[in-house]
Design an enzyme around this catalytic site. Structure first.
Site, PDB file in Angstrom:
ATOM      1  N   TRP A 189       0.848  -1.187   0.000  1.00  0.00           N
ATOM      2  CA  TRP A 189       0.000   0.000   0.000  1.00  0.00           C
ATOM      3  C   TRP A 189       0.894   1.251   0.000  1.00  0.00           C
ATOM      4  O   TRP A 189       1.870   1.329   0.747  1.00  0.00           O
ATOM      5  CB  TRP A 189      -0.909   0.003   1.247  1.00  0.00           C
ATOM      6  CG  TRP A 189      -1.674   1.280   1.355  1.00  0.00           C
ATOM      7  CD1 TRP A 189      -2.770   1.630   0.627  1.00  0.00           C
ATOM      8  CD2 TRP A 189      -1.385   2.387   2.216  1.00  0.00           C
ATOM      9  NE1 TRP A 189      -3.181   2.896   0.970  1.00  0.00           N
ATOM     10  CE2 TRP A 189      -2.346   3.386   1.953  1.00  0.00           C
ATOM     11  CE3 TRP A 189      -0.404   2.636   3.168  1.00  0.00           C
ATOM     12  CZ2 TRP A 189      -2.364   4.610   2.605  1.00  0.00           C
ATOM     13  CZ3 TRP A 189      -0.413   3.854   3.833  1.00  0.00           C
ATOM     14  CH2 TRP A 189      -1.388   4.823   3.557  1.00  0.00           C
ATOM     15  N   ASP A 353     -15.984  11.874  -1.914  1.00  0.00           N
ATOM     16  CA  ASP A 353     -15.372  10.588  -1.562  1.00  0.00           C
ATOM     17  C   ASP A 353     -16.126   9.965  -0.388  1.00  0.00           C
ATOM     18  O   ASP A 353     -17.300  10.278  -0.131  1.00  0.00           O
ATOM     19  CB  ASP A 353     -13.871  10.807  -1.278  1.00  0.00           C
ATOM     20  CG  ASP A 353     -13.030   9.585  -1.586  1.00  0.00           C
ATOM     21  OD1 ASP A 353     -13.035   8.658  -0.754  1.00  0.00           O
ATOM     22  OD2 ASP A 353     -12.368   9.542  -2.645  1.00  0.00           O
ATOM     23  N   ASP A 354     -15.464   9.146   0.366  1.00  0.00           N
ATOM     24  CA  ASP A 354     -16.067   8.392   1.471  1.00  0.00           C
ATOM     25  C   ASP A 354     -16.756   9.333   2.475  1.00  0.00           C
ATOM     26  O   ASP A 354     -16.425  10.516   2.564  1.00  0.00           O
ATOM     27  CB  ASP A 354     -14.937   7.624   2.172  1.00  0.00           C
ATOM     28  CG  ASP A 354     -15.449   6.453   2.968  1.00  0.00           C
ATOM     29  OD1 ASP A 354     -16.668   6.340   3.146  1.00  0.00           O
ATOM     30  OD2 ASP A 354     -14.609   5.651   3.406  1.00  0.00           O
ATOM     31  N   ARG A 428      -9.347  -3.123   7.718  1.00  0.00           N
ATOM     32  CA  ARG A 428     -10.024  -1.830   7.753  1.00  0.00           C
ATOM     33  C   ARG A 428     -11.431  -1.952   8.365  1.00  0.00           C
ATOM     34  O   ARG A 428     -12.392  -1.348   7.873  1.00  0.00           O
ATOM     35  CB  ARG A 428     -10.104  -1.210   6.363  1.00  0.00           C
ATOM     36  CG  ARG A 428      -9.976   0.297   6.416  1.00  0.00           C
ATOM     37  CD  ARG A 428     -10.346   0.968   5.108  1.00  0.00           C
ATOM     38  NE  ARG A 428     -10.141   2.403   5.237  1.00  0.00           N
ATOM     39  CZ  ARG A 428     -10.757   3.321   4.518  1.00  0.00           C
ATOM     40  NH1 ARG A 428     -11.618   2.970   3.602  1.00  0.00           N
ATOM     41  NH2 ARG A 428     -10.516   4.592   4.699  1.00  0.00           N
ATOM     42  N   ASP A 463     -14.265   1.674  -5.118  1.00  0.00           N
ATOM     43  CA  ASP A 463     -13.148   1.302  -4.247  1.00  0.00           C
ATOM     44  C   ASP A 463     -13.280  -0.140  -3.757  1.00  0.00           C
ATOM     45  O   ASP A 463     -14.346  -0.754  -3.837  1.00  0.00           O
ATOM     46  CB  ASP A 463     -13.116   2.277  -3.052  1.00  0.00           C
ATOM     47  CG  ASP A 463     -11.715   2.487  -2.516  1.00  0.00           C
ATOM     48  OD1 ASP A 463     -10.839   1.649  -2.790  1.00  0.00           O
ATOM     49  OD2 ASP A 463     -11.507   3.483  -1.810  1.00  0.00           O
ATOM     50  N   ASN A 465     -11.305  -1.981  -0.426  1.00  0.00           N
ATOM     51  CA  ASN A 465     -10.231  -1.672   0.517  1.00  0.00           C
ATOM     52  C   ASN A 465      -9.737  -2.814   1.391  1.00  0.00           C
ATOM     53  O   ASN A 465      -9.191  -2.564   2.460  1.00  0.00           O
ATOM     54  CB  ASN A 465     -10.672  -0.522   1.429  1.00  0.00           C
ATOM     55  CG  ASN A 465     -10.451   0.810   0.734  1.00  0.00           C
ATOM     56  OD1 ASN A 465      -9.408   1.028   0.136  1.00  0.00           O
ATOM     57  ND2 ASN A 465     -11.435   1.690   0.798  1.00  0.00           N
ATOM     58  N   ASP A 533      -2.683   5.650  -3.200  1.00  0.00           N
ATOM     59  CA  ASP A 533      -3.118   6.610  -2.184  1.00  0.00           C
ATOM     60  C   ASP A 533      -1.990   7.580  -1.860  1.00  0.00           C
ATOM     61  O   ASP A 533      -2.215   8.577  -1.176  1.00  0.00           O
ATOM     62  CB  ASP A 533      -3.512   5.872  -0.891  1.00  0.00           C
ATOM     63  CG  ASP A 533      -4.955   5.398  -0.954  1.00  0.00           C
ATOM     64  OD1 ASP A 533      -5.631   5.706  -1.943  1.00  0.00           O
ATOM     65  OD2 ASP A 533      -5.391   4.722  -0.009  1.00  0.00           O
TER      66      ASP A 533
HETATM   67  C1  GLA Z   1      -9.250   4.234  -0.019  1.00  0.00           C
HETATM   68  C2  GLA Z   1      -8.954   5.039  -1.260  1.00  0.00           C
HETATM   69  C3  GLA Z   1      -8.832   6.488  -0.897  1.00  0.00           C
HETATM   70  C4  GLA Z   1     -10.115   6.948  -0.270  1.00  0.00           C
HETATM   71  C5  GLA Z   1     -10.450   6.083   0.919  1.00  0.00           C
HETATM   72  C6  GLA Z   1     -11.812   6.390   1.472  1.00  0.00           C
HETATM   73  O1  GLA Z   1      -8.179   4.232   0.854  1.00  0.00           O
HETATM   74  O2  GLA Z   1      -7.822   4.554  -1.892  1.00  0.00           O
HETATM   75  O3  GLA Z   1      -8.538   7.255  -2.041  1.00  0.00           O
HETATM   76  O4  GLA Z   1     -11.146   6.899  -1.217  1.00  0.00           O
HETATM   77  O5  GLA Z   1     -10.424   4.698   0.602  1.00  0.00           O
HETATM   78  O6  GLA Z   1     -12.137   5.584   2.531  1.00  0.00           O
END
Ligand code: GLA
Length: 767
Positions: A189, A353-354, A428, A463, A465, A533
């Site tokens: 990562w 985003d999130d 996560r 996404d 994760n 990221d």
């Molecule tokens: C991942 C993505 C990030 C962001 C976060 C949100 O880590 O790679 O760019 O969108 O999730 O939780």
């Protein structure tokens, strides 16, 4: 073109040829993969070893398979190398002997339930196991224009008993004895795509068992002759249209010849009578012009034959993403204000985003419940999207549909929808949904259709994760558990196929904690990927360099973020963050309203510049140019040779530096170009106490006087203008403006800090 005379098969592309034939006994013998040769007879030269070398074995036809270059290696019959196929028959035996049956020329053949590259000409060669009713079909697709060959395999059980498939690889390439290296791309990562070159000896692998193609090791890899380099030498590159675990093997046998195989990761598939199972499509290319040659073939291949649909050739919008601006602290007001400031700097898309959906206060909640959080977004998504649009930018949204949080309504209703046992490692704070179950896939499609259909959404960041370390499905019987990981990927592809067809104009960006699922499979559905990221310019130069071997910059999401950087806490110049991101799909991962007025102006100019050269920057051919240690120089050139741009990035500034020319690549040697540089003026604060050398009054670091001087004293910036032929820029090179190196500073001096860079632009001069 595909030639099929006298049981010799020759697959020709513009510059390469791949050849194989059937031996007298019907084994598929690999002949050649390299430069295209003038006459078909030229390919039929490889020996069949008939005498028995030492204690090696001979097959029933007296052929020694241990060192025979082949197309479809199996277990047994004297071949000790990693096989293309490994099956277990009802008696537990695994020895397998596939012989040529016939060939066909099908149209539009692709593996069932998986993506395939678009176009090309296909050859299907059918082999039959000598003593069982088991067929192996090998599919070869020739992409003449880009010198790429696609390959995949299908096993068909035509017998009355079940057989078990332990391995079904997509491609195998046997190379003659020689000295080779393996170049693979490894990481983790935020540290994706580290270029690793290893001497090929014994057995090396490039693989992922993470259930995703993974940031640990990308499916793209190259094998080259020992002396090969960026612009010279034989290189064979392989990649896979697959998003799950994968396996690549490179083996040197006892006679020095090399077997490469590539396909999906660990598998145990129950093949019932009448059933078939497919391997994903793989692709390979050969170049005599080193790694640069491979990139110049793979990039257009990805642009023309992998990426498809509405966005294939369309310029991508400049976006502002809310993640590093707000993290989970989202509100209607903040989103609208971000949209307003996005518009004010010239961005075209605002991505929320999130943090937007019901109960999503942190990463331990709400995955699976895809409705807007009434506390954060009381007016809902439709009203939010409308208001964002009214600010003059499009609206995009983050989703992570393959996941489920324990603290969610979905989990309360369907705890059995989790992939794996209830007691498992957790990543996560979330679990993976069991995509082997059709009802789970349907839930995802329906909930995403509701999100996408319910508001004016132009862009989706999809996404994923966490990894799948223990792929087990409670919905599958014990004898099918070895299929769970692959069935997950098949479920995913079915979802993506339906959704991307239902919303063809939505721009999908794939993401998996950055580059944890950066592969050709995802790119068949989503035209771009959030590459990492890590947005630190110094790290990004390295990461993007790694991606560039196998992937064009038109699929790489690259953002300018704040300084100090959120992943490394490193401070880098704003111009460098842009200069690095500009050779990709530009976005901003920050809140522009937090920038000082001069930085806002700088960002505005960056976006204006980017838009003016967007086609070149996004779709031009990328070249990795030679430099000294600790720096890198990447160029993009327009297909008609009329313009080019390049970023020269230096990790660590040196005192009294050497004058080293930069050598260009990809310019038309016959054309004349005018070179200009893009810089920003140095700041008084760049000099610290050294400013006192010039200043009539004492300036203390961090003082108000320094701040005032920084604001009002305009220092001269370095500028470079040159005119020369493309040949001169490439072969003689050009010297950047002399850098500041501890003494002396005046207008023509190039002030470089650590992690600094310059962006250059070449325009063709016409009379
Ligand atoms: C991942 C993505 C990030 C962001 C976060 C949100 O880590 O790679 O760019 O969108 O999730 O939780």
């Amino acid at each position: 073109m595909i030639l099929t005379e006298n049981k010799i098969f020759i697959l020709e592309t513009n510059r390469t040829a791949y050849a194989f034939k059937t031996t007298e006994g019907g084994v598929l013998q690999h002949l050649y993969y390299g430069r295209r040769l003038p006459r078909p007879e030229d390919y039929n030269s490889a020996p069949v070893i008939l005498n028995q070398p030492g204690n090696a074995l001979l097959d029933g036809d007296g052929v020694c398979r241990e060192d025979l270059l082949q197309e479809a290696g199996t277990v047994g019959w004297g071949d000790l190398r990693a096989p293309l196929v490994d099956v277990e028959f009802p008696d537990g035996g695994r020895s397998c002997d596939f012989r040529f049956s016939h060939f066909e020329r099908p149209e539009n053949a692709g593996p069932a339930g998986m993506p395939a590259a678009v176009g090309g000409e296909t050859l299907k060669v059918v082999l039959k196991e000598r003593t069982h009713d088991l067929y192996l079909e090998l599919y070869y697709t020739v992409f003449e224009d880009t010198d790429v060959i696609g390959r995949w395999s299908r096993l068909i059980n035509d017998g009355a008993e079940t057989v078990w498939v332990n391995r079904l690889m997509s491609q195998q390439l046997d190379l003659p004895a020689g000295a080779y290296d393996l170049v693979s791309f490894r990481g983790a990562w935020a540290r994706e795509m580290d270029t690793v070159r290893q001497t090929l000896a014994g057995e090396l692998r490039w693989s992922s068992e993470a259930g995703v193609s993974s940031n640990r090791c990308n499916p793209f890899a190259m094998v080259c002759r020992r002396g090969a380099g960026e612009e010279h030498g034989d290189v064979w590159a392989m990649n896979l249209l697959y998003s799950g675990s994968h396996l690549g093997t490179a083996q040197v046998n006892a006679y020095g010849s090399v077997r490469l195989t590539q396909g999906m990761g660990p598998l145990r598939w129950q093949l019932l009578p009448g059933d078939s199972v497919d391997a994903p499509q793989a692709v390979t290319t050969y170049s005599a012009e080193g790694f640069g040659g491979v990139s110049r073939q793979m990039h257009p291949f990805v642009r023309r034959h992998i990426v498809r649909g509405y966005w294939q050739d369309r310029e991508r919008p400049v976006l502002v993403n809310s993640w590093e601006a707000f993290y989970f602290k989202v509100s209607h007001r903040k989103v609208i204000s971000l949209a307003r400031s996005a518009k004010s700097i010239g961005a075209e898309l605002l991505v929320l985003d999130d943090g937007w959906f019901k109960g999503r206060v942190d990463d331990s909640h709400a995955l699976g419940d895809w409705t807007a959080d009434p506390k954060k977004l009381p007016d809902g998504l439709a009203a939010l999207a409308r208001e964002v649009n009214e600010q003059g930018v499009k609206f995009g949204l983050w989703v992570e549909p393959e996941m489920i949080s324990e603290q969610s309504e979905l989990f309360a209703a369907h705890p059995d929808w989790v992939l794996g046992h209830r007691d498992q490692a957790i990543g996560r704070n979330q679990y993976v949904l069991d995509l082997t179950r059709p009802e789970v896939c349907r839930y995802i499609v329906d909930s995403m259709k509701a999100v996408l259909g319910g508001a004016a959404i132009s862009y989706i960041k999809w996404d994923m994760n966490r990894i799948l370390s223990d792929a087990f499905s409670p919905a599958l019987p014990p004898e099918r558990q070895g299929e769970a990981a692959h069935r997950y990927v098949l479920g995913l592809y079915a979802i993506l196929d339906e959704l991307t067809k239902a919303f063809p104009e939505v721009l999908f960006e794939s993401c998996a904690s950055g580059g944890n699922r950066f592969d050709l499979g995802m790119l068949c559905y989503m035209p771009q990927v959030w590459a990492s990221d890590n947005t630190d310019a110094a790290c990004r130069s390295h990461i993007q360099w790694g991606y560039s071997y196998g992937y064009p910059q038109s699929v790489l999401g690259c953002h300018v973020s704040d300084s100090p950087n959120h992943q490394t806490l490193r401070r880098t110049p704003l111009r460098s963050r842009f200069n690095v991101a500009a050779l990709g799909l530009l976005g901003y991962e920050l809140d522009p309203s937090e920038l000082s007025s001069d930085k806002t102006e700088e960002v505005r100019e960056q976006i204006e510049f980017y838009k003016a050269h967007r086609r070149l920057l996004q779709f031009g051919q990328l070249h990795r140019c030679p430099t000294g240690e600790g720096e890198c120089f990447t160029m993009v050139t327009a297909p008609d040779g009329a313009e080019a741009a390049g970023t020269h990035f230096v990790w660590e500034n040196q005192p009294n530096p050497k004058s080293v020319p930069l050598y260009c690549r990809g310019l038309d040697g016959e054309k004349t170009y005018h070179l200009t540089s893009r810089s920003t003026p140095p700041r008084v604060t760049d000099f610290g106490s050294l400013a006192n050398y010039m200043s009539p009054i004492r300036i203390r670091s961090g003082s108000l006087v320094e701040k005032a001087a920084d604001k009002f004293v305009k220092m001269p910036q370095d500028e470079l203008e040159l005119t020369a032929s493309g040949a001169a820029f490439c072969h003689r090179g050009f010297y950047p403006v002399q850098p500041f190196g501890g003494t002396g500073f005046n207008g023509p001096t190039r002030l470089m800090r650590d992690f600094d860079s310059r962006l250059y632009l070449w325009a063709e001069e016409t009379e």
